[in-house]
Design a protein around this motif. Structure first.
Motif, mmCIF file in Angstrom:
data_model
loop_
_atom_site.group_PDB
_atom_site.id
_atom_site.type_symbol
_atom_site.label_atom_id
_atom_site.label_comp_id
_atom_site.label_asym_id
_atom_site.label_seq_id
_atom_site.Cartn_x
_atom_site.Cartn_y
_atom_site.Cartn_z
ATOM 1 N N PRO A 185 0.818 -1.224 0.000
ATOM 2 C CA PRO A 185 0.000 0.000 0.000
ATOM 3 C C PRO A 185 0.848 1.268 0.000
ATOM 4 O O PRO A 185 0.475 2.271 -0.618
ATOM 5 C CB PRO A 185 -0.813 -0.113 1.295
ATOM 6 N N GLU A 186 2.023 1.229 0.672
ATOM 7 C CA GLU A 186 2.909 2.401 0.710
ATOM 8 C C GLU A 186 3.428 2.721 -0.684
ATOM 9 O O GLU A 186 3.473 3.889 -1.096
ATOM 10 C CB GLU A 186 4.092 2.150 1.666
ATOM 11 N N LYS A 187 3.815 1.678 -1.413
ATOM 12 C CA LYS A 187 4.324 1.895 -2.768
ATOM 13 C C LYS A 187 3.197 2.337 -3.708
ATOM 14 O O LYS A 187 3.423 3.128 -4.625
ATOM 15 C CB LYS A 187 5.027 0.640 -3.282
ATOM 16 N N ALA A 188 1.996 1.846 -3.461
ATOM 17 C CA ALA A 188 0.838 2.285 -4.265
ATOM 18 C C ALA A 188 0.606 3.781 -4.085
ATOM 19 O O ALA A 188 0.394 4.513 -5.064
ATOM 20 C CB ALA A 188 -0.406 1.502 -3.855
ATOM 21 N N ALA A 189 0.673 4.234 -2.836
ATOM 22 C CA ALA A 189 0.471 5.663 -2.557
ATOM 23 C C ALA A 189 1.554 6.499 -3.225
ATOM 24 O O ALA A 189 1.282 7.579 -3.778
ATOM 25 C CB ALA A 189 0.468 5.897 -1.052
ATOM 26 N N LEU A 190 2.787 6.003 -3.201
ATOM 27 C CA LEU A 190 3.911 6.717 -3.806
ATOM 28 C C LEU A 190 3.724 6.846 -5.317
ATOM 29 O O LEU A 190 3.931 7.918 -5.896
ATOM 30 C CB LEU A 190 5.204 5.954 -3.484
ATOM 31 N N ALA A 191 3.321 5.747 -5.954
ATOM 32 C CA ALA A 191 3.119 5.779 -7.406
ATOM 33 C C ALA A 191 1.991 6.748 -7.783
ATOM 34 O O ALA A 191 2.123 7.523 -8.728
ATOM 35 C CB ALA A 191 2.812 4.373 -7.924
ATOM 36 N N ARG A 192 0.902 6.721 -7.017
ATOM 37 C CA ARG A 192 -0.215 7.627 -7.316
ATOM 38 C C ARG A 192 0.182 9.088 -7.104
ATOM 39 O O ARG A 192 -0.188 9.967 -7.884
ATOM 40 C CB ARG A 192 -1.431 7.269 -6.455
ATOM 41 N N GLU A 193 0.959 9.310 -6.068
ATOM 42 C CA GLU A 193 1.446 10.673 -5.783
ATOM 43 C C GLU A 193 2.282 11.208 -6.951
ATOM 44 O O GLU A 193 2.291 12.402 -7.227
ATOM 45 C CB GLU A 193 2.297 10.597 -4.500
ATOM 46 N N HIS A 194 2.962 10.311 -7.654
ATOM 47 C CA HIS A 194 3.814 10.718 -8.776
ATOM 48 C C HIS A 194 3.094 10.697 -10.123
ATOM 49 O O HIS A 194 3.716 10.982 -11.139
ATOM 50 C CB HIS A 194 5.062 9.832 -8.829
ATOM 51 N N GLY A 195 1.795 10.354 -10.124
ATOM 52 C CA GLY A 195 1.058 10.479 -11.379
ATOM 53 C C GLY A 195 0.396 9.229 -11.902
ATOM 54 O O GLY A 195 -0.250 9.278 -12.956
ATOM 55 N N ALA A 196 0.574 8.081 -11.216
ATOM 56 C CA ALA A 196 -0.116 6.870 -11.678
ATOM 57 C C ALA A 196 -1.627 7.096 -11.614
ATOM 58 O O ALA A 196 -2.142 7.653 -10.644
ATOM 59 C CB ALA A 196 0.272 5.673 -10.820
#
Length: 328
Positions: A177-188
């Motif tokens: 979930p942490e990596k999911a949040a990071l990817a979305r924060e960067h534009g995913a």
């Protein structure tokens, strides 16, 4: 007498323990080379492939392809660089893990203002990889929905931002979930946690059953089937890395069964084979950085002497964003 500098070398293949910090001679540059006093070195999965012997190269040898620093000497045939220039490179002969080294000048570009050494070292190989994937291998026009594996890694976070800048909906696979949040924060646009979700089924849901025209897969063995199953008929699987191990024993008939699919295994080197091609790709990358469309995220820094620890962290998937080796 040639100067000596500290550099990482390996005498045999194996785990991170085979990395040794040694003194190596630094001769004057050849006529088509420049000597670079390095300030930061980029760490990449391909470095691990050469350490383990997955990618073959005669031993002993150095490691690393990507770094940034200052030009200290210029070969007689070099016209586009001069002593004192701030420079970076993302493709070179093996051996970037070093205090200073000679690099073929056609692989080196000047750094524009506003891009520092650490950012450049974290950006060149990964950023140029995204450039060739998105703008050359399968040229995204905007409006597509795509699948990109390992979206929270160094290449992945640049891809998320570049996709957003192009108006592309990037579905990124992640492991937490942490990596999911990071990817979305960067534009995913969306993320899929491959440790808990079926990737291909989720892609189908997210696209209303259409699936995607292109999958960018730097993971390899573990994602091969899911990548093929996420593609629409006549879609393209761009297999550009082997983080989980190489894809082997492929039956080409599977491409027919799954919808007349295409597969390519590209490399950066063939896309930036000349100074002109490298400069054009770097200009596009640097332009997006200067416009704040792409921001480099460096989450790990290690001194050169701790390159083994840096590689161990990368291979255990404990890292996010980029990792750089720093030099005084």
């Amino acid at each position: 007498m040639a100067e000596t500098v500290k550099a990482i070398r390996i005498q045999r293949h194996g785990g991170p323990e085979v990395l040794e910090l040694v003194d190596v001679p630094l001769p004057p540059p050849a006529e088509n080379e420049v000597t670079i006093r390095q300030r930061a070195v980029g760490l990449n999965y391909i470095d691990l492939y050469f350490r383990t012997g997955l990618y073959e190269h005669p031993l002993p040898h150095g490691l690393g392809f990507e770094a940034a620093g200052v030009v200290e000497a210029v070969g007689a045939q070099v016209g586009h660089l001069k002593v004192g220039d701030r420079v970076a490179y993302g493709q070179s002969p093996l051996g970037a893990y070093a205090q200073a080294r000679n690099v073929p000048a056609h692989q080196v570009v000047r750094l524009p203002k506003g891009i520092d050494f650490e950012d450049a070292a974290a950006l060149m190989l990964k950023g140029l990889t995204v450039q060739y994937l998105f703008r050359q291998t399968y040229r995204l026009q905007g409006g597509e929905t795509i699948l990109f594996h390992a979206a929270a890694g160094g290449v992945g976070l640049i891809a998320c931002q570049w996709a957003r800048a192009l108006g592309v909906k990037l579905i990124g696979t992640v492991s937490s979930p942490e990596k999911a949040a990071l990817a979305r924060e960067h534009g995913a646009w969306e993320t899929i946690d491959y440790s808990r979700e079926n990737v291909a089924e989720r892609v189908k849901e997210l696209t209303g059953g259409r699936k995607v025209p292109v999958v960018y897969d730097g993971v390899g063995k573990d994602t091969w089937e899911a990548s093929l199953d996420s593609l629409e008929p006549r879609g393209l699987l761009v297999s550009f890395g082997n983080a989980s191990g190489p894809v082997a024993g492929v039956n080409l008939g599977i491409l027919a069964q799954k919808g007349s699919l295409y597969v390519t295994r590209p490399t950066l080197g063939t896309h930036v084979a000349t100074l002109e091609k490298l400069q054009a790709a770097a200009d596009e990358l640097f332009g997006l950085v200067q416009k704040k469309k792409i921001k480099v995220r460096i989450d790990q820094r290690y001194p050169l002497a701790e390159a083994a620890q840096a590689q161990a962290a990368l291979s255990s998937r404990k890292t996010t964003g980029a990792t750089v080796l720093t030099l005084d």
